[in-house]
Design a protein around this motif. Sequence first.
Motif, short mmCIF file in Angstrom:
data_model
loop_
_atom_site.label_atom_id
_atom_site.label_comp_id
_atom_site.label_asym_id
_atom_site.label_seq_id
_atom_site.Cartn_x
_atom_site.Cartn_y
_atom_site.Cartn_z
N ARG A 59 -5.93 5.00 11.52
CA ARG A 59 -5.65 5.05 10.08
C ARG A 59 -4.55 4.05 9.76
NH1 ARG A 59 -7.95 9.52 7.65
NH2 ARG A 59 -8.24 11.22 9.13
N VAL A 61 -2.34 3.88 7.38
CA VAL A 61 -1.00 4.38 7.02
C VAL A 61 -0.20 4.75 8.25
CG1 VAL A 61 -1.25 5.16 4.63
CG2 VAL A 61 -2.06 6.61 6.47
N ALA A 62 -0.91 5.25 9.29
CA ALA A 62 -0.19 5.64 10.52
C ALA A 62 0.40 4.39 11.19
CB ALA A 62 -1.14 6.34 11.48
N SER A 64 1.15 1.55 9.68
CA SER A 64 2.23 0.96 8.87
C SER A 64 3.49 1.81 8.94
CB SER A 64 1.78 0.71 7.42
OG SER A 64 1.86 1.86 6.66
N ALA A 65 3.32 3.13 9.16
CA ALA A 65 4.50 4.00 9.31
C ALA A 65 5.29 3.61 10.56
CB ALA A 65 4.06 5.46 9.41
N LYS A 66 4.61 3.01 11.52
CA LYS A 66 5.30 2.60 12.76
C LYS A 66 5.71 1.14 12.71
CE LYS A 66 3.71 6.25 15.71
NZ LYS A 66 2.54 6.76 16.35
N GLY A 67 5.71 0.58 11.51
CA GLY A 67 6.27 -0.76 11.35
C GLY A 67 5.25 -1.89 11.25
N ARG A 70 0.99 -3.29 6.57
CA ARG A 70 -0.01 -2.33 6.07
C ARG A 70 -1.41 -2.94 5.98
NH1 ARG A 70 -0.81 2.31 2.44
NH2 ARG A 70 -3.06 2.48 2.49
N ASP A 74 -4.66 -1.66 7.90
CA ASP A 74 -5.84 -1.22 7.16
C ASP A 74 -7.10 -1.95 7.63
OD1 ASP A 74 -4.82 0.82 5.64
OD2 ASP A 74 -4.39 -0.42 3.89
N TYR A 139 -5.56 -0.96 1.50
CA TYR A 139 -4.98 -0.04 0.50
C TYR A 139 -6.02 0.86 -0.14
CZ TYR A 139 -0.84 -2.91 1.07
OH TYR A 139 0.23 -3.57 1.61
#
Length: 246
Positions: A59, A61-62, A64-67, A70, A74, A139
């Motif tokens: 996923r 978002v996962a 991008s949450a780790k840097g 995005r 995606d 996105y």
Amino acid sequence: MVSPKYSRIVLKLSGEALAGSLGFGIDPDVVNAIARQIKDVVAHGVEMAIVVGGGNIWRGVAGSAKGMDRATADYMGMLATIMNSLALHDALQKHGVNTRTQTAIEMKEVAEPYIRRRAIRHMEKGRVVIFAGGTGNPYFSTDTTAALRAAEIEAQVILMAKRVDGVYDSDPMINPDAKKFEVLTYIEMLNRGLGIMDSTAASLCMDNKIPLIVFDLNVDGNIKRAVFGEKIGTYIGGESFGQRDN
Ligand code: UDP
């Protein structure tokens, strides 16, 4: 003989639906069971397009949450949906269901590119079309893809396969008193923050008057029940199309 209520549908399968109890990756037995259900539906002349998610693999978002960037994360998610789509394509063909996969990101050696008119033509010829690669844009989600493609091909309904038998006011796994909705409007769904689909997807469905049926995929025969108009799961519509007339 009873005939199907819907003649052209979009089936949305989350990536997790293909993972089965493993929770990740692709479980061939689960994919086969889904293919069998689909075969049973298209045998009745129902035109079916399928949008497959990728959450069982990746996923955005996962990442991008780790840097990670995005958009890059995606694109990886979109590639994951193509892997899942190929697994489903393979299983459908093995069950004798004529299938075509179209990707939103061009990958000619692997599948056809997304061409709306060609997709419709395939369905008219009785072929199942799998829309892989999401919308082709970062996105967005595969729920939005399902809404977009359903509008483009003029599908009468989106069948959203889940691991629960509909939409509840709270998590039925945690709250034994959770109440299931038979019918909801998109506005109610958005206002209550029920998290069935993201707001972009919900708006697209609402604006284009495409109803949604959320149902449990793990009950064998449920895709057929939904297509034939049995009252399973939760029906989501709008002020003018929120009535469950079946
Ligand atoms: N994705 C995207 N654009 C799209 C569709 C999907 O960027 O139009 C990416 C996004 O990173 C998403 C991933 O692909 O997290 C997998 O899709 P999704 O989360 O919708 O899969 P599902 O939850 O249905 O398994």
